[in-house]
Scaffold this motif. Structure first.
Motif, PDB file in Angstrom:
ATOM      1  N   PHE A 106      54.434 -96.991  21.192  1.00  0.00           N
ATOM      2  CA  PHE A 106      55.066 -98.088  20.465  1.00  0.00           C
ATOM      3  C   PHE A 106      54.628 -98.065  18.993  1.00  0.00           C
ATOM      4  O   PHE A 106      55.437 -98.199  18.076  1.00  0.00           O
ATOM      5  CB  PHE A 106      54.681 -99.416  21.129  1.00  0.00           C
ATOM      6  N   GLU A 107      53.345 -97.853  18.803  1.00  0.00           N
ATOM      7  CA  GLU A 107      52.829 -97.801  17.430  1.00  0.00           C
ATOM      8  C   GLU A 107      53.389 -96.611  16.670  1.00  0.00           C
ATOM      9  O   GLU A 107      53.682 -96.697  15.475  1.00  0.00           O
ATOM     10  CB  GLU A 107      51.297 -97.751  17.459  1.00  0.00           C
ATOM     11  N   TYR A 108      53.529 -95.520  17.415  1.00  0.00           N
ATOM     12  CA  TYR A 108      54.102 -94.331  16.777  1.00  0.00           C
ATOM     13  C   TYR A 108      55.552 -94.606  16.338  1.00  0.00           C
ATOM     14  O   TYR A 108      55.949 -94.261  15.220  1.00  0.00           O
ATOM     15  CB  TYR A 108      54.052 -93.140  17.752  1.00  0.00           C
ATOM     16  N   ILE A 109      56.304 -95.249  17.205  1.00  0.00           N
ATOM     17  CA  ILE A 109      57.701 -95.571  16.869  1.00  0.00           C
ATOM     18  C   ILE A 109      57.752 -96.499  15.653  1.00  0.00           C
ATOM     19  O   ILE A 109      58.550 -96.326  14.744  1.00  0.00           O
ATOM     20  CB  ILE A 109      58.426 -96.202  18.093  1.00  0.00           C
ATOM     21  N   CYS A 110      56.821 -97.465  15.646  1.00  0.00           N
ATOM     22  CA  CYS A 110      56.764 -98.387  14.505  1.00  0.00           C
ATOM     23  C   CYS A 110      56.492 -97.628  13.211  1.00  0.00           C
ATOM     24  O   CYS A 110      57.075 -97.926  12.164  1.00  0.00           O
ATOM     25  CB  CYS A 110      55.670 -99.432  14.727  1.00  0.00           C
ATOM     26  N   SER A 111      55.613 -96.644  13.315  1.00  0.00           N
ATOM     27  CA  SER A 111      55.290 -95.886  12.104  1.00  0.00           C
ATOM     28  C   SER A 111      56.501 -95.084  11.606  1.00  0.00           C
ATOM     29  O   SER A 111      56.649 -94.868  10.408  1.00  0.00           O
ATOM     30  CB  SER A 111      54.118 -94.941  12.383  1.00  0.00           C
ATOM     31  N   LEU A 112      57.342 -94.666  12.550  1.00  0.00           N
ATOM     32  CA  LEU A 112      58.543 -93.910  12.159  1.00  0.00           C
ATOM     33  C   LEU A 112      59.518 -94.777  11.356  1.00  0.00           C
ATOM     34  O   LEU A 112      60.113 -94.319  10.385  1.00  0.00           O
ATOM     35  CB  LEU A 112      59.255 -93.358  13.399  1.00  0.00           C
ATOM     36  N   VAL A 113      59.674 -96.007  11.801  1.00  0.00           N
ATOM     37  CA  VAL A 113      60.731 -96.845  11.234  1.00  0.00           C
ATOM     38  C   VAL A 113      60.206 -97.884  10.241  1.00  0.00           C
ATOM     39  O   VAL A 113      60.995 -98.641   9.674  1.00  0.00           O
ATOM     40  CB  VAL A 113      61.528 -97.564  12.362  1.00  0.00           C
ATOM     41  N   ARG A 114      58.919 -97.883  10.044  1.00  0.00           N
ATOM     42  CA  ARG A 114      58.319 -98.949   9.213  1.00  0.00           C
ATOM     43  C   ARG A 114      58.995 -99.056   7.834  1.00  0.00           C
ATOM     44  O   ARG A 114      59.309-100.137   7.354  1.00  0.00           O
ATOM     45  CB  ARG A 114      56.812 -98.711   9.067  1.00  0.00           C
ATOM     46  N   GLU A 115      59.154 -97.929   7.235  1.00  0.00           N
ATOM     47  CA  GLU A 115      59.705 -97.909   5.878  1.00  0.00           C
ATOM     48  C   GLU A 115      61.063 -98.627   5.801  1.00  0.00           C
ATOM     49  O   GLU A 115      61.362 -99.303   4.817  1.00  0.00           O
ATOM     50  CB  GLU A 115      59.865 -96.446   5.435  1.00  0.00           C
ATOM     51  N   ASP A 116      61.852 -98.479   6.843  1.00  0.00           N
ATOM     52  CA  ASP A 116      63.201 -99.075   6.827  1.00  0.00           C
ATOM     53  C   ASP A 116      63.213-100.526   7.278  1.00  0.00           C
ATOM     54  O   ASP A 116      64.083-101.293   6.869  1.00  0.00           O
ATOM     55  CB  ASP A 116      64.139 -98.277   7.744  1.00  0.00           C
ATOM     56  N   LEU A 117      62.275-100.868   8.139  1.00  0.00           N
ATOM     57  CA  LEU A 117      62.351-102.213   8.739  1.00  0.00           C
ATOM     58  C   LEU A 117      61.446-103.245   8.089  1.00  0.00           C
ATOM     59  O   LEU A 117      61.576-104.439   8.360  1.00  0.00           O
ATOM     60  CB  LEU A 117      62.004-102.155  10.236  1.00  0.00           C
ATOM     61  N   ILE A 118      60.550-102.783   7.265  1.00  0.00           N
ATOM     62  CA  ILE A 118      59.559-103.722   6.745  1.00  0.00           C
ATOM     63  C   ILE A 118      60.227-104.858   5.952  1.00  0.00           C
ATOM     64  O   ILE A 118      61.147-104.638   5.183  1.00  0.00           O
ATOM     65  CB  ILE A 118      58.505-102.964   5.883  1.00  0.00           C
ATOM     66  N   SER A 119      59.751-106.050   6.222  1.00  0.00           N
ATOM     67  CA  SER A 119      60.304-107.235   5.553  1.00  0.00           C
ATOM     68  C   SER A 119      59.385-107.635   4.424  1.00  0.00           C
ATOM     69  O   SER A 119      58.192-107.860   4.623  1.00  0.00           O
ATOM     70  CB  SER A 119      60.416-108.396   6.534  1.00  0.00           C
ATOM     71  N   ARG A 120      59.952-107.670   3.252  1.00  0.00           N
ATOM     72  CA  ARG A 120      59.139-108.047   2.087  1.00  0.00           C
ATOM     73  C   ARG A 120      59.802-109.213   1.361  1.00  0.00           C
ATOM     74  O   ARG A 120      61.015-109.295   1.305  1.00  0.00           O
ATOM     75  CB  ARG A 120      59.029-106.868   1.128  1.00  0.00           C
ATOM     76  N   PRO A 121      58.968-110.062   0.802  1.00  0.00           N
ATOM     77  CA  PRO A 121      59.571-111.114  -0.011  1.00  0.00           C
ATOM     78  C   PRO A 121      60.144-110.502  -1.294  1.00  0.00           C
ATOM     79  O   PRO A 121      59.621-109.505  -1.754  1.00  0.00           O
ATOM     80  CB  PRO A 121      58.389-112.047  -0.326  1.00  0.00           C
ATOM     81  N   PRO A 122      61.158-110.995  -1.912  1.00  0.00           N
ATOM     82  CA  PRO A 122      61.826-112.240  -1.524  1.00  0.00           C
ATOM     83  C   PRO A 122      62.817-112.052  -0.365  1.00  0.00           C
ATOM     84  O   PRO A 122      63.279-113.028   0.195  1.00  0.00           O
ATOM     85  CB  PRO A 122      62.578-112.619  -2.799  1.00  0.00           C
TER      86      PRO A 122
END
Lengths: 402, 355
Positions: free
Chosen positions: A77-93
C-alpha cells in the motif's frame, strides 16, 4: 462543517492539477503541506467504523483486516502511495478535502480508490465508509487510475530475454512444456448500457453488454501482456487478431527467442498456450480436440491444460481481488473502462512483484467468465499442427522417463 | 377567366394551337367567336360539318336551334360532349379544375397549390446520391445522438433511423461455430476488394483500446460490425484539419462551386444543407464545393419536372433566408430540410471533430 470557500477550491483541484501538468510547473512551487491539516489518521477512523460490520466477516486482526479491505499489504500500500503521491497530493490553496474540511491525504485517497476497485460497491457506500461524498469517491478513484496507469507501467511489460528464459524453465519444470513462454486467455467485463441501438455492438453471444480483456500470463500468474477495450461480441480469435501481440508475433518480433532442440533434433520455437477458442498457430498452441487421439496427444493435452489454467486462475484472482470487474458495471464510460481494467491488472502485478499473498477466499471460484460457453476456433495452421505433434512426442518421452 | 383569355391578346395563338391540337382544319381557325362556335356546333354539325364563318345566322336562329336541341336528348348529349371536349382542353391549358365540370366562368379557379403540401420524396435520394460523404454523414448522425444520451465516447454508431437503413445488428450471431467462422472469413475475403464502400451496411462504434504490445498503450479505433463480420479502422484524428489556425483561415475564405469566395456563414449553410460534414468542410473545402455541382444539376432537373413541388418547398422557407439566398441555394436548402437526418449532420460532424 467545511467553509464554503474551501469546498469550492476543492472542486477545482483536478483542473488545477491538470493545468500544472500542462504548463510543466514543478509541484514543489506550491505551498508546503501542513501535516496537521492533512487527514493522516484515516486508517484509525476507518477501522473503528468498519471493523465491526455485521454485514461482512471482517478479520479481527488489523493487518488482515487491512488486506481484507484493500487486498494489498501495508507495505505494498505504501509503495502504491509512493507511485501516485506526486499526482494525488493535496496542497493548499487547492486540494481535495474531506467533510471536516481537512485535506485528503494521499493514503486516504489511495485507500478510497482501492476500496472502490476491490469491493465494486457503489461510490455512495464507499464514500460513507470513509466519511466522504460520492463525488469525492468518483474524483479520487479516477485520479488514482489516471496516475497509476502512467506510473506503474513498468509492472506490466513483456519480459526481456533473461527473464523469459526463467519463465520458460519454470514452465518446463512445472508442466513439462519446453520453450513455453506463457498462457493466454480472455474474459468478458460485463456492463449495462442504455437501451439504444448504439449499444448493440457491445452485445455478446450471451446477450450481455461486455468488453473484452485478453491477457498473457507467466508461471506466477503475472500479466505479461494485456489488450482490452474491444467489444465483447467479437470472437476470441478475432480479438487475438486485433491485438498488437498477434501482429508482433506474425512479423517475427515477439516469441522469436532461442529455439529449443529436442532429443530427436526437432527444434521447438517459443510459443504460448491457449484454449480452443484460439486458432492453432506456430506460436500459439491449442489442445487437440480430435476424436481419436494418440497417447502422446492425450498426454500433451493434459499438460497443456494445466499450463493454460494459469491464465484462467489469473483471471479468477483478478476478478476476485478487484470485484469492480466482476460486477455488472452500470453504464460505464467506455473510454474510461479500459483504464480501470488496466489498473486492476497493474495492481495484480504489483502484488505479485511485492510478494503479497492473496487470501484464498478472495479469488473467485468456478470460472472467471461465468455463463459464457466456450468458443471453438477451427483455424489450424499446418506449422502449428507440426509443432503440437512434436510437443506431444516430447511430452510422451517425459512421461516415460518419469 | 376563360372569357377574358379568349378575348386577350394571345387568344389567337393559343386557340390556333388548341384547334390544331384537337384536329380542326385551318378553315376552323377563321372562326374566332368562341361562343358562337360552342353554341352552333351542334346545329352546324348536322347540316354542315365544317362551321361556316358567315354572320348570316342570327342570334334568334341560334336560340331556336338551341331550344330544339334541348328537346332532343340525343342532340343534347352530343352538345355536352363537345362542351366537355373543349372544357377539358381548356382546363388542361389553364388548370381550371376538374375538366368535366360545367365550365361556369364565374366560379373560382381551383388553387394551383396543393391544400395539404407534402414533401417531395424525389429530392431526398438526390441528396444522398450526390456525395458518398453525405451518406456517410447520415451514418454518423445517429451515433452522436445516442452518444449524447449515453455520454459514451464510442458514439458514431447510429440512431434508429440510421439503423433502419443500415440493417440490424445480429447479436445472436454464431460465435466460432465452424460454419460461422468460415462464413466470417469468406465474407472478409469477398469484401477485401471493395474499398471503403463495403462499410455501407455496417454499424459503427468508436472504441478506446489499451494494448500493452503497442508503443502507445491507449488509442482509439473505429469498429464496423455487420453480424459476424468485424472491421477495424484507425480513427482519423483531425487529420484533415491540421492546425487550428489553418482551419480558421480556411473557414474565413471558403470557395463555392465556381471557385468564388463566399461569406463564411453562407459557406457553412451550404455545407450544412448539402449534408457535408463539418469535418470535411472545415478542413478541406474542396469536397464540399464538389458536392454542389451535381446537386444543383440534379435539383434543376427536379425543378423542371415538378414545378409544383418546388413551389411547396419554397413556402417552407423563412422570408429572411429567401432574401439572402440565390435560387439555387434555396433549392438545396429545401431539399435537405426535408430530411431530418441530413439536418442533424452538422451537429454530429462538429462533435466528432471535437473528440
Amino acid at each position: 462543517m467545511a467553509p464554503t470557500k474551501k469546498s469550492k477550491k476543492g472542486k477545482k483541484v483536478s483542473k488545477k492539477l491538470k493545468k500544472q501538468k500542462k504548463h510543466g510547473k514543478p509541484a514543489t512551487t506550491v505551498l508546503p503541506i501542513d501535516p496537521k491539516a492533512s487527514d493522516s489518521d484515516w486508517w484509525d477512523s476507518f477501522w473503528l467504523k468498519n471493523s465491526s460490520s455485521p454485514d461482512f466477516p471482517v478479520p479481527s486482526d488489523e493487518e488482515e483486516g487491512f488486506k481484507y479491505f484493500f487486498r494489498v499489504s501495508r507495505k505494498t500500500f505504501e509503495y502504491i502511495c509512493s507511485l501516485v503521491r506526486e499526482d494525488l497530493i493535496s496542497r493548499p490553496p487547492s486540494g481535495l478535502i474531506n467533510i471536516e474540511g481537512r485535506f485528503l491525504s494521499v493514503e486516504k485517497q489511495v485507500a478510497i480508490a482501492l476500496r472502490r476497485l476491490a469491493s465494486g460497491k457503489s461510490q455512495v457506500s464507499v464514500g460513507a465508509a470513509f466519511g466522504v461524498g460520492q463525488s469525492t469517491v468518483s474524483q479520487v478513484t479516477w485520479r488514482f487510475i489516471e496516475s497509476l496507469e502512467e506510473r506503474a507501467k513498468h509492472h506490466l511489460k513483456w519480459p526481456d530475454s533473461s527473464r523469459m528464459e526463467e519463465i520458460k524453465s519454470k514452465f518446463e519444470a512445472t508442466f513439462g512444456l519446453p520453450n513455453c513462454c506463457g498462457a493466454i486467455d480472455s474474459t468478458h467485463i460485463t456492463m449495462t448500457l442504455p437501451a439504444v441501438q448504439t449499444s448493440d455492438d457491445w452485445c455478446d453471444q450471451e446477450k450481455n453488454y461486455s468488453m473484452f480483456l485478453q491477457g498473457i500470463v507467466d508461471h506466477e500468474m503475472r500479466f505479461l501482456d494485456i489488450v482490452t477495450g474491444w467489444p465483447g461480441g467479437m470472437t476470441v480469435s478475432r480479438l487475438l487478431k486485433c491485438s498488437g501481440f498477434f501482429k508482433l508475433c506474425e512479423n517475427g518480433k515477439r516469441l522469436n527467442g532461442t529455439l529449443r532442440t529436442l532429443a530427436e533434433g526437432v527444434e521447438i520455437r517459443e510459443y504460448i498456450v491457449g484454449g480452443i477458442g484460439y486458432p492453432l498457430l506456430p506460436w500459439l498452441i491449442t489442445p487437440d480436440r480430435g476424436d481419436e487421439l494418440s497417447d502422446s496427444l492425450i498426454s500433451f493435452n493434459s499438460m497443456h491444460e494445466s499450463a493454460r489454467l494459469l491464465a484462467v486462475r489469473s483471471f479468477l484472482q483478478l476478478k476476485g481481488s478487484w470485484r469492480i470487474l466482476n460486477k455488472v458495471m452500470w453504464r460505464p464510460d467506455k473510454r474510461k473502462l479500459p483504464s480501470i481494467i488496466l489498473v486492476c491488472c497493474l495492481l495484480q502485478n504489483i502484488m505479485i512483484d511485492s510478494g503479497d499473498q492473496l487470501h484464498p477466499d478472495v479469488a473467485l471460484s468456478g470460472h472467471h467468465d461465468y455463463g459464457y460457453g466456450e468458443q471453438c476456433c477451427k483455424q489450424v495452421d499446418p506449422l502449428g499442427k507440426t509443432m503440437r505433434e512434436n510437443l506431444a512426442v516430447c511430452s510422451k518421452q517425459k512421461c516415460l522417463l518419469n | 377567366m376563360l372569357c377574358s383569355v379568349s378575348i386577350g391578346k394571345s387568344g389567337k395563338t393559343w386557340l390556333d394551337r388548341l384547334r390544331s391540337g384537337k384536329g380542326f382544319t385551318e378553315a376552323d381557325n377563321l372562326d374566332l367567336d368562341l361562343d358562337h362556335f360552342l353554341h352552333n356546333r351542334n346545329e352546324d354539325d348536322n347540316a354542315n360539318p365544317v362551321l361556316s364563318h358567315s354572320n348570316s345566322k342570327s342570334d334568334d336562329s341560334r336560340l331556336t336551334c338551341l331550344r330544339q336541341a334541348t328537346e332532343e336528348i340525343c342532340s343534347e348529349s352530343r352538345d355536352k360532349e363537345w362542351f366537355n371536349i373543349i372544357t377539358s382542353a381548356l382546363s388542361g391549358l389553364f388548370n381550371m379544375g376538374h375538366p368535366n365540370q360545367n365550365p361556369d366562368f364565374t366560379t373560382k379557379k381551383a388553387p394551383r397549390k396543393q391544400p395539404n403540401p407534402k414533401l417531395c420524396v424525389r429530392s431526398i435520394p438526390a441528396t444522398e446520391k450526390i456525395e458518398p460523404n453525405c451518406s456517410r454523414k447520415d451514418e454518423n448522425v445517429p451515433a452522436t445522438t445516442a452518444s449524447s444520451l449515453n455520454s459514451h465516447n464510442n458514439s458514431n454508431v447510429g440512431t434508429k433511423e440510421e439503423k433502419s437503413t443500415i440493417g440490424s445488428v445480429d447479436c445472436e450471431g454464431d460465435y466460432d461455430v465452424p460454419e460461422a467462422a468460415e462464413e466470417e472469413e469468406e465474407d472478409e475475403r469477398k469484401e477485401k476488394f471493395n474499398g471503403d464502400k463495403e462499410l455501407k451496411g455496417y454499424s459503427r462504434s468508436e472504441v478506446t483500446v489499451i494494448d500493452t504490445s503497442c508503443e502507445v498503450w491507449k488509442f482509439d479505433k473505429l469498429v464496423f460490425r455487420k453480424k459476424n463480420v468485424w472491421k477495424v479502422r484507425d480513427k482519423r484524428v483531425r487529420s484533415l484539419v491540421g492546425s487550428n489556425k489553418k482551419r480558421k483561415k480556411l473557414e474565413m475564405s471558403p470557395r463555392d462551386g465556381n471557385g468564388t469566395f463566399v461569406p463564411k456563414k453562407r459557406a457553412k449553410l451550404l455545407n450544412q444543407e448539402m449534408g457535408c460534414s463539418n469535418v470535411v468542410a472545415a478542413g478541406d473545402l474542396a469536397p464540399s464545393s464538389n458536392c454542389l455541382k451535381p446537386l444543383l444539376e440534379k435539383l434543376e432537373q427536379v425543378c423542371k419536372e415538378t414545378p409544383n413541388d418546388i413551389g411547396q418547398f419554397s413556402k417552407m422557407r423563412s422570408p429572411r433566408k429567401l432574401k439572402k439566398s440565390s435560387s439555387s441555394v434555396v433549392l438545396i436548402k429545401v431539399a435537405s430540410r426535408s430530411n431530418k437526418c441530413v439536418r442533424n449532420i452538422p451537429k454530429s460532424g462538429v462533435r466528432e471533430h471535437k473528440t
